[in-house]
Design a protein around this motif. Structure first.
Motif, PDB file in Angstrom:
ATOM      1  N   GLY A 266      91.379 -12.907  13.850  1.00  0.00           N
ATOM      2  CA  GLY A 266      92.800 -12.569  13.853  1.00  0.00           C
ATOM      3  C   GLY A 266      93.642 -13.396  12.905  1.00  0.00           C
ATOM      4  O   GLY A 266      94.855 -13.192  12.823  1.00  0.00           O
ATOM      5  N   TYR A 267      93.008 -14.317  12.150  1.00  0.00           N
ATOM      6  CA  TYR A 267      93.761 -15.169  11.219  1.00  0.00           C
ATOM      7  C   TYR A 267      93.265 -14.935   9.790  1.00  0.00           C
ATOM      8  O   TYR A 267      92.123 -14.519   9.561  1.00  0.00           O
ATOM      9  N   GLY A 268      94.133 -15.192   8.846  1.00  0.00           N
ATOM     10  CA  GLY A 268      93.772 -15.033   7.448  1.00  0.00           C
ATOM     11  C   GLY A 268      94.854 -15.605   6.548  1.00  0.00           C
ATOM     12  O   GLY A 268      95.807 -16.232   7.011  1.00  0.00           O
ATOM     13  N   SER A 269      94.680 -15.392   5.243  1.00  0.00           N
ATOM     14  CA  SER A 269      95.640 -15.913   4.264  1.00  0.00           C
ATOM     15  C   SER A 269      95.895 -14.868   3.203  1.00  0.00           C
ATOM     16  O   SER A 269      94.959 -14.324   2.609  1.00  0.00           O
ATOM     17  N   LEU A 270      97.176 -14.570   2.971  1.00  0.00           N
ATOM     18  CA  LEU A 270      97.538 -13.632   1.908  1.00  0.00           C
ATOM     19  C   LEU A 270      97.409 -14.276   0.537  1.00  0.00           C
ATOM     20  O   LEU A 270      96.844 -13.707  -0.386  1.00  0.00           O
ATOM     21  N   ALA A 271      97.945 -15.472   0.392  1.00  0.00           N
ATOM     22  CA  ALA A 271      97.952 -16.141  -0.915  1.00  0.00           C
ATOM     23  C   ALA A 271      96.589 -16.704  -1.269  1.00  0.00           C
ATOM     24  O   ALA A 271      96.250 -16.846  -2.446  1.00  0.00           O
ATOM     25  N   GLY A 272      95.784 -17.033  -0.242  1.00  0.00           N
ATOM     26  CA  GLY A 272      94.488 -17.633  -0.499  1.00  0.00           C
ATOM     27  C   GLY A 272      94.599 -19.113  -0.829  1.00  0.00           C
ATOM     28  O   GLY A 272      95.658 -19.733  -0.700  1.00  0.00           O
TER      29      GLY A 272
ATOM     30  N   LYS B 129      85.148 -27.564   2.729  1.00  0.00           N
ATOM     31  CA  LYS B 129      84.666 -26.564   3.670  1.00  0.00           C
ATOM     32  C   LYS B 129      85.613 -26.499   4.866  1.00  0.00           C
ATOM     33  O   LYS B 129      85.881 -27.518   5.504  1.00  0.00           O
ATOM     34  N   PHE B 130      86.134 -25.294   5.120  1.00  0.00           N
ATOM     35  CA  PHE B 130      87.025 -25.075   6.263  1.00  0.00           C
ATOM     36  C   PHE B 130      86.373 -24.050   7.191  1.00  0.00           C
ATOM     37  O   PHE B 130      85.931 -22.992   6.728  1.00  0.00           O
ATOM     38  N   GLN B 131      86.352 -24.359   8.475  1.00  0.00           N
ATOM     39  CA  GLN B 131      85.745 -23.456   9.443  1.00  0.00           C
ATOM     40  C   GLN B 131      86.713 -23.181  10.591  1.00  0.00           C
ATOM     41  O   GLN B 131      87.472 -24.068  10.999  1.00  0.00           O
ATOM     42  N   ASP B 132      86.681 -21.924  11.078  1.00  0.00           N
ATOM     43  CA  ASP B 132      87.490 -21.515  12.231  1.00  0.00           C
ATOM     44  C   ASP B 132      88.967 -21.888  12.026  1.00  0.00           C
ATOM     45  O   ASP B 132      89.613 -22.465  12.894  1.00  0.00           O
ATOM     46  N   VAL B 133      89.493 -21.555  10.856  1.00  0.00           N
ATOM     47  CA  VAL B 133      90.840 -21.982  10.469  1.00  0.00           C
ATOM     48  C   VAL B 133      91.895 -21.155  11.196  1.00  0.00           C
ATOM     49  O   VAL B 133      91.853 -19.920  11.204  1.00  0.00           O
ATOM     50  N   ARG B 134      92.865 -21.848  11.772  1.00  0.00           N
ATOM     51  CA  ARG B 134      93.993 -21.203  12.449  1.00  0.00           C
ATOM     52  C   ARG B 134      95.340 -21.672  11.902  1.00  0.00           C
ATOM     53  O   ARG B 134      96.351 -21.017  12.122  1.00  0.00           O
ATOM     54  N   ASN B 135      95.346 -22.826  11.210  1.00  0.00           N
ATOM     55  CA  ASN B 135      96.600 -23.417  10.729  1.00  0.00           C
ATOM     56  C   ASN B 135      96.558 -23.608   9.217  1.00  0.00           C
ATOM     57  O   ASN B 135      95.484 -23.734   8.611  1.00  0.00           O
TER      58      ASN B 135
END
Length: 314
Positions: free
Chosen positions: A151-157, A186-192
């Motif tokens: 349910g999380y993501g990034s538009l700008a990347g 390395k980023f895992q399970d990113v929410r913030n």
């Protein structure tokens, strides 16, 4: 009586030891005041290098100096030895080699041996490999891996700033470098959202090349996403001039993911879905619709229909 004799004996011993120390000290001082030959290994200090030059190597970093000086001065020098400066802006040059020749009369040591008589330098010449400094701008390539929580993501990347840096060094080295990398993240399970800085690396040791800056800032803007869909009419393009074209169905659902803050802004008119009649295959009666326009803040776009049927009427 015995105690008196013992105290007298101890007093005589102390007097004897005091006289012995004084005599030894006077003897050492007399010897230190005499001149004698010395040999010391002195580290070289290279200074006044021009900004447009780089020192690639020197034939030696030390010189062995032989001379004459008082023992007292030499004794102090051994405890407070100093380097020998060489002015790189005043080097002699022969063909492609720069060099410095030690002179027994003009060159002097510093510190307590500044007034000593120098008899020889070994080696008597230092050779330098100098090169021109060149500047070159190269792109920064980020190295990272990201997995988002559901349910999380990034538009700008993942973004870095600056996205290019300037390197400086000898042309023979600079010409071989086309890009530079960030250290791997390395980023895992990113929410913030994330923001920090990271070191740059060539991936190998290139000691003569300097870079500015040595770190870059990075950002990763993270949003909560949800799924949305709108019904969009199909637009027909490149229809042959001598026919009328029809497609079935006439509308398709565009399905997408959008961050919550932009969910209410999405409209059907923001999308353009076309059927291109230049893609007609004589063996098929179907065409694949394509999304030509969509808002920047949506992602993972897909269509409810992978193909549509068409009919050409003359």
């Amino acid at each position: 009586m015995a105690d008196r004799k013992k105290r007298s004996k101890n007093a005589n011993l102390r007097v004897f030891m005091t006289i012995l120390v004084v005599v030894a000290t006077i003897s050492v001082m007399i010897k230190l005041n005499r001149n004698f030959s010395f040999t010391v290994k002195v580290p070289l200090k290279f200074q006044n290098l021009s900004e447009d030059q780089i020192l690639k190597s020197a034939s030696t970093n030390t010189v062995e100096v032989t001379g004459k000086a008082s023992g007292y001065d030499y004794f102090k020098y051994r405890f407070f030895s100093q380097d020998f400066p060489i002015d790189l802006s005043q080097l002699s040059r022969n063909k492609n080699r720069s060099y410095y020749v030690f002179n027994d009369e003009n060159d002097a040591l510093k510190g307590s041996l500044s007034g000593s008589e120098i008899t020889s330098f070994e080696p008597d010449t230092v050779f330098f490999d100098l090169d021109r400094n060149f500047d070159k701008k190269i792109p920064v390539v980020p190295k990272y891996s990201i997995t988002f929580a559901p349910g999380y993501g990034s538009l700008a990347g993942f973004k870095i700033k600056p996205d290019s840096i300037t390197i400086r060094g000898p042309q023979t080295e600079v010409d071989t470098i086309s890009q530079i990398f960030t250290e791997e993240l390395k980023f895992q399970d990113v929410r913030n959202s994330k923001a920090d800085s990271i070191n740059l690396t060539f991936g190998k040791d290139i000691p003569l090349v300097n870079l500015a800056p040595g770190r870059v800032a990075y950002t990763l803007a993270v949003d909560k996403f949800t799924e949305g869909n709108v019904s969009v009419p199909l637009q027909l393009i490149n229809v042959p001039s001598n026919v009328t074209a029809k497609v079935f169905p006439k509308r398709v659902n565009v399905i997408f993911n959008v961050n919550l803050s932009n969910y209410e802004q999405v409209k059907s008119s923001d999308f353009k879905v076309v059927v291109d009649f230049n893609e007609i295959d004589s063996l098929s009666t179907s065409l694949t619709p394509q999304v030509l326009e969509a808002p920047e803040y949506v992602r993972d776009i897909r269509l409810s229909e992978s193909t549509v049927q068409y009919l050409l009427v003359k």
